[in-house]
Design a protein around this motif. Structure first.
Motif, mmCIF file in Angstrom:
data_model
loop_
_atom_site.group_PDB
_atom_site.id
_atom_site.type_symbol
_atom_site.label_atom_id
_atom_site.label_comp_id
_atom_site.label_asym_id
_atom_site.label_seq_id
_atom_site.Cartn_x
_atom_site.Cartn_y
_atom_site.Cartn_z
ATOM 1 N N SER A 361 51.796 24.395 26.029
ATOM 2 C CA SER A 361 52.495 25.153 27.068
ATOM 3 C C SER A 361 52.351 26.656 26.839
ATOM 4 N N LEU A 362 52.331 27.058 25.558
ATOM 5 C CA LEU A 362 52.122 28.478 25.256
ATOM 6 C C LEU A 362 50.762 28.947 25.753
ATOM 7 N N ARG A 363 49.747 28.124 25.495
ATOM 8 C CA ARG A 363 48.394 28.486 25.908
ATOM 9 C C ARG A 363 48.305 28.619 27.423
ATOM 10 N N HIS A 364 48.865 27.616 28.138
ATOM 11 C CA HIS A 364 48.824 27.662 29.599
ATOM 12 C C HIS A 364 49.626 28.827 30.143
ATOM 13 N N LYS A 365 50.739 29.125 29.520
ATOM 14 C CA LYS A 365 51.561 30.251 29.963
ATOM 15 C C LYS A 365 50.799 31.558 29.801
ATOM 16 N N TYR A 366 50.084 31.685 28.684
ATOM 17 C CA TYR A 366 49.298 32.899 28.426
ATOM 18 C C TYR A 366 48.174 33.040 29.446
ATOM 19 N N LEU A 367 47.457 31.934 29.703
ATOM 20 C CA LEU A 367 46.342 31.988 30.646
ATOM 21 C C LEU A 367 46.832 32.289 32.061
ATOM 22 N N ARG A 368 47.990 31.737 32.428
ATOM 23 C CA ARG A 368 48.540 32.025 33.761
ATOM 24 C C ARG A 368 48.839 33.508 33.921
ATOM 25 N N GLN A 369 49.394 34.095 32.880
ATOM 26 C CA GLN A 369 49.721 35.515 32.930
ATOM 27 C C GLN A 369 48.453 36.358 33.079
ATOM 28 N N GLN A 370 47.401 35.955 32.332
ATOM 29 C CA GLN A 370 46.131 36.684 32.401
ATOM 30 C C GLN A 370 45.515 36.559 33.796
ATOM 31 N N ARG A 371 45.612 35.378 34.376
ATOM 32 C CA ARG A 371 45.020 35.161 35.698
ATOM 33 C C ARG A 371 45.760 35.921 36.786
ATOM 34 N N LYS A 372 47.054 36.128 36.598
ATOM 35 C CA LYS A 372 47.806 36.960 37.542
ATOM 36 C C LYS A 372 47.298 38.396 37.514
ATOM 37 N N GLU A 373 47.001 38.882 36.308
ATOM 38 C CA GLU A 373 46.481 40.247 36.185
ATOM 39 C C GLU A 373 45.099 40.352 36.815
ATOM 40 N N VAL A 374 44.249 39.316 36.617
ATOM 41 C CA VAL A 374 42.924 39.310 37.243
ATOM 42 C C VAL A 374 43.066 39.369 38.753
ATOM 43 N N CYS A 375 44.011 38.609 39.271
ATOM 44 C CA CYS A 375 44.256 38.573 40.714
ATOM 45 C C CYS A 375 44.539 39.974 41.255
ATOM 46 N N ASN A 376 45.369 40.725 40.557
ATOM 47 C CA ASN A 376 45.706 42.086 40.997
ATOM 48 C C ASN A 376 44.498 43.018 40.920
ATOM 49 N N ILE A 377 43.676 42.855 39.878
ATOM 50 C CA ILE A 377 42.487 43.706 39.725
ATOM 51 C C ILE A 377 41.485 43.418 40.839
ATOM 52 N N LEU A 378 41.281 42.135 41.130
ATOM 53 C CA LEU A 378 40.330 41.767 42.192
ATOM 54 C C LEU A 378 40.806 42.259 43.553
ATOM 55 N N LYS A 379 42.119 42.284 43.758
ATOM 56 C CA LYS A 379 42.644 42.803 45.024
ATOM 57 C C LYS A 379 42.325 44.290 45.179
ATOM 58 N N GLU A 380 42.305 45.004 44.052
ATOM 59 C CA GLU A 380 41.902 46.419 44.098
ATOM 60 C C GLU A 380 40.447 46.539 44.551
ATOM 61 N N LEU A 381 39.594 45.621 44.066
ATOM 62 C CA LEU A 381 38.180 45.664 44.446
ATOM 63 C C LEU A 381 37.974 45.265 45.904
ATOM 64 N N LYS A 382 38.873 44.420 46.426
ATOM 65 C CA LYS A 382 38.710 43.941 47.795
ATOM 66 C C LYS A 382 38.944 45.040 48.828
ATOM 67 N N VAL A 383 39.507 46.145 48.393
ATOM 68 C CA VAL A 383 39.722 47.277 49.309
ATOM 69 C C VAL A 383 38.386 47.743 49.900
ATOM 70 N N GLN A 384 37.283 47.523 49.143
ATOM 71 C CA GLN A 384 35.954 47.944 49.614
ATOM 72 C C GLN A 384 35.476 47.122 50.812
ATOM 73 N N VAL A 385 36.009 45.899 50.969
ATOM 74 C CA VAL A 385 35.519 44.991 52.014
ATOM 75 C C VAL A 385 35.976 45.474 53.383
ATOM 76 N N GLN A 386 35.009 45.605 54.290
ATOM 77 C CA GLN A 386 35.276 46.118 55.631
ATOM 78 C C GLN A 386 35.478 44.963 56.619
ATOM 79 N N THR A 387 35.903 45.313 57.813
ATOM 80 C CA THR A 387 36.129 44.293 58.849
ATOM 81 C C THR A 387 34.820 43.831 59.481
ATOM 82 N N LYS A 388 33.762 44.623 59.329
ATOM 83 C CA LYS A 388 32.460 44.228 59.856
ATOM 84 C C LYS A 388 32.013 42.937 59.179
#
Length: 730
Positions: A361-388
């Motif tokens: 459970s510790l391992r899964h909890k740690y990985l979940r936390q890391q994946r949440k951070e990845v999610c936020n970073i990728l959302k920053e990159l998605k700002v580049q995506v246009q409506t075209k």
């Protein structure tokens, strides 16, 4: 055939005989392909493989005026390309008269006088040798029916044998039967008129030909199995995942039953251990808890059975995931727990099931936390995506080729919004449920990459060395596809080895590979043999046996002491895992730079390793419940129907339902997985006075009916979800 006039149906000689009733046309494929006055002016899916019907009719009219120099009949559509040669002939006549047809470039044809010949050295013996395909004798003569290998001096073949071999093996597997050379051999055979079809080998195209090889042993064989669901139960990414013997693969154990920390640890069965011990090649490793192991004197190991009063994991209440997890108080546990200590300091005492579960459970909890951070970073990159938008037309029967074509088209831009249209070659139908198709496309694309020849290894994969892929720049395209997939809502890769990930993030010079990174069985065995040498003489003998390999790898060095083997092993690992794939790695890195993904990986390596090196967490009732936000003006726990929703998720997880958690997610969002970037907008739930549930994929909103009983709620959910998805699949 409208071109040669023959009725013969012999695909090996004349190609497939095709009939198009609607156009009143029948022809041999080779007759059409080699005709001198026709070109592929259309796309591959137009007309007949790019030959337009109008062009075919014009070629038939042109050929009707030409007389064959061999049979003297009209319809000679093929002419010799030699300057000033005016001979024309039918394809079958040309075969009989020993003309040569080159199935490459602009499909040239040469008559019997001007055909290319192979050079024969005067010193070459004029005797006979075995054809390495049919094993009959073949005369060493410069004649049409005999061909020699361009890469092996003593390899001779019958032309007919080579042609049958090429048709069977296809372009990917046709090579010299003596030295296995591919490029030089194929080039010469094409020049000499051997047709090599651009398709996979015939044995690869047989349906379910390798079905037996896909079966994996799934049974726990330890004396004392701790799994309550039985020895055949296997749950990936949990302590009940079955690990097979690293040597024979025909015995298995649950990770928890043999106290294995993860599937990355090797495990060997008792039979294999006893064989190695008897042969003297088995070096005893640091003791670890093996529930099935026995001491060499035949007495049971202390870990044979757990103590009768060892604590068991409580099954808990049906909705235990909704409650706060109780803190496990363990006074005897030091700050560095049993599983965190170095192997040399570990005591061989099997942790109790509660402790094992706590670490999982510790391992899964740690990985979940890391994946949440990845999610936020990728959302920053998605700002580049246009409506075209950029539309990718994907052939459902050949997703990789059509994806490659789409990513390489001029108008493709990773910053455009991607739309996916699936087409089916058989009926030309198109489906345009953009949410479902886009998620499905990225999922299948990542799966193809994982199993492609660009990567090697069983679990954590490294880059392989594929010269053809390097030549076609496929490593760059693969990196680009992964980067685009992450930012545009695709699944996390999850199959990279830690070594490959570190090479991408820190650079290959700062990475030290391990033996587990070597996928080649022969190279791995060579390294193990060197590593296990117990005397200087045995080490030198081993080096003599693999001298050729070490020379090619640039690792051959004088050995004066037994300790030199460690340096040698390290050199081999660095060469095979890193130096050998320098060019593919650099090309792959360039592809990953798309949309700034590699730059973010280098800034946040620990965070991104959670999606690159670990498989996505399996969906559970808890994960799906936490994924959705319940829209209500009152307290969530008091919302009418909320209890039914919670109970239904648990029923689905436990198997008491005809649908799965993936089906629920697909019904609402169009995706059966949680993208690395998350869902946009975030999934929500509304409880309304409606008859049946509605999945609004545009808003990722699940509208649920309010019912009087739980059984009514469950029946409506299953009926709607099952029927909706069935209709979509059909």
């Amino acid at each position: 055939c409208v071109l040669c006039g023959r009725t013969d149906d012999c695909p090996e000689k004349y190609g497939e005989k095709r009939t198009y009733v609607e156009y009143n046309l029948t022809f041999h494929y080779y007759c059409l392909l080699m005709s001198s006055g026709i070109w592929q002016r259309g796309e591959e899916d137009e007309g007949v493989d790019g030959f337009l019907i109008t062009d075919i009719r014009k070629e038939v009219k042109r050929a009707a005026k030409l007389k064959c120099n061999i049979c003297k009949k009209k319809g000679a559509s093929i002419g010799c390309v030699a300057p000033k040669c005016k001979r024309s002939y039918h394809f079958p006549c040309g075969i009989q008269r020993e003309c040569i047809f080159q199935f490459m470039e602009d499909f040239r044809s040469y008559c019997w006088e001007h055909r290319p010949v192979q050079e024969f050295m005067d010193k070459e013996p004029r005797g006979a040798s075995q054809c390495t395909i049919c094993l009959d004798l073949v005369q060493h003569l410069p004649v049409y029916t005999v061909l020699k290998s361009p890469c092996c001096k003593n390899a001779w073949f019958h032309r007919e044998c080579l042609q049958y071999q090429a048709l069977s093996a296809g372009i990917f597997f046709f090579r010299c039967t003596v030295c296995n050379n591919k490029d030089k051999f194929q080039k010469e055979m094409l020049r000499m008129g051997i047709h090599i079809p651009e398709r996979d080998a015939s044995w690869e195209l047989e349906e379910n030909a390798y079905q037996d090889l896909l079966h994996c042993y799934q049974h726990c064989d330890v004396k004392r199995c701790l799994c309550k669901k039985g020895r055949d139960y296997n749950e990936p990414d949990s302590k009940w995942e079955i690990q097979r013997c690293q040597y024979c693969g025909s015995r298995g154990t649950h990770l928890a039953c043999s106290s294995l920390k993860s599937w990355e640890q090797n495990w060997e069965c008792m039979e294999c251990r006893s064989i190695f011990e008897k042969s003297g090649k088995y070096s005893k490793r640091k003791k670890r808890a093996l529930a099935a192991s026995e001491n060499s004197n035949g007495t049971p190991c202390l870990l044979e059975e757990p103590p009768p009063k060892s604590p068991r994991q409580s099954s808990g209440s049906p909705r235990s995931f909704l409650l706060q997890s109780p803190k496990i108080m363990c006074q005897s546990l030091s700050p560095c727990s049993h599983l965190e200590q170095p192997a040399s300091n570990r005591v061989t005492v099997s942790p109790s099931p509660v402790l094992s579960n706590w670490n999982w459970s510790l391992r899964h909890k740690y990985l979940r936390q890391q994946r949440k951070e990845v999610c936020n970073i990728l959302k920053e990159l998605k700002v580049q995506v246009q409506t075209k938008t950029t539309r990718l037309n994907i052939n459902a029967e050949n997703i990789w080729s059509s994806a490659l074509k789409g990513f390489r088209q001029r108008i493709f831009s990773p910053t455009n919004t991607i739309e996916v249209n699936f087409t089916n070659c058989k009926n030309r139908s198109k489906t345009n449920t953009s949410f479902a198709t886009k998620h499905h496309f990225f999922q299948v694309l990542m799966l193809h990459l994982q199993n492609s020849s660009l990567f090697e290894g069983s679990f954590g994969k490294n880059l392989s060395l594929d010269f053809q892929a390097l030549k076609e720049n496929l490593y760059f395209e693969a990196g680009k596809m992964i980067a685009v997939s992450l930012v545009h809502g695709g699944p996390p890769p999850g199959f990279f080895s830690k070594t490959l990930f570190k090479c991408l993030v820190y650079g290959p010079k700062n990475v030290k590979p391990a033996l587990e990174d070597v996928a080649d069985v022969d190279v791995s065995q060579t390294i193990k043999t060197i590593k296990c040498a117990d005397s200087l003489s045995s080490l030198q003998s081993t080096l003599q046996d693999c001298c050729e390999f070490l020379t090619a790898a640039g690792c051959l060095r004088p050995v004066t002491a037994l300790c030199d083997k460690n340096v040698l092993v390290n050199d081999i690992l660095i060469y095979h895992v890193i130096k050998r794939i320098t060019l593919p790695l650099e090309s792959f890195r360039q592809g990953l730079k798309t949309l700034g993904v590699l730059e973010k990986m280098q800034k946040h390596p620990d965070v991104f390793s959670s999606i690159f090196c670990y498989k996505p967490e399996r969906l559970s009732a808890e994960i799906v419940y936490n994924l959705f936000t319940i829209h209500s003006s009152s307290d969530v726990n008091k919302v009418e129907g909320a209890d039914f929703w919670m109970g239904y998720l648990e029923d689905v997880e436990s198997g008491d339902s005809v649908v799965t958690l993936e089906d629920i997610l697909l019904f609402v969002t169009g995706s059966s997985y949680i993208p690395a970037i998350g869902f946009d907008p975030e999934p929500t739930i509304k409880f309304l006075r409606i008859r049946y549930p509605i999945g609004n994929r545009l808003l990722n909103c699940l509208e649920l009916p309010r019912t009087k009983t739980y059984q009514q709620f469950k029946n409506k959910m299953e009926l709607t979800i099952r029927n909706t998805l069935r209709v979509e699949r059909e």
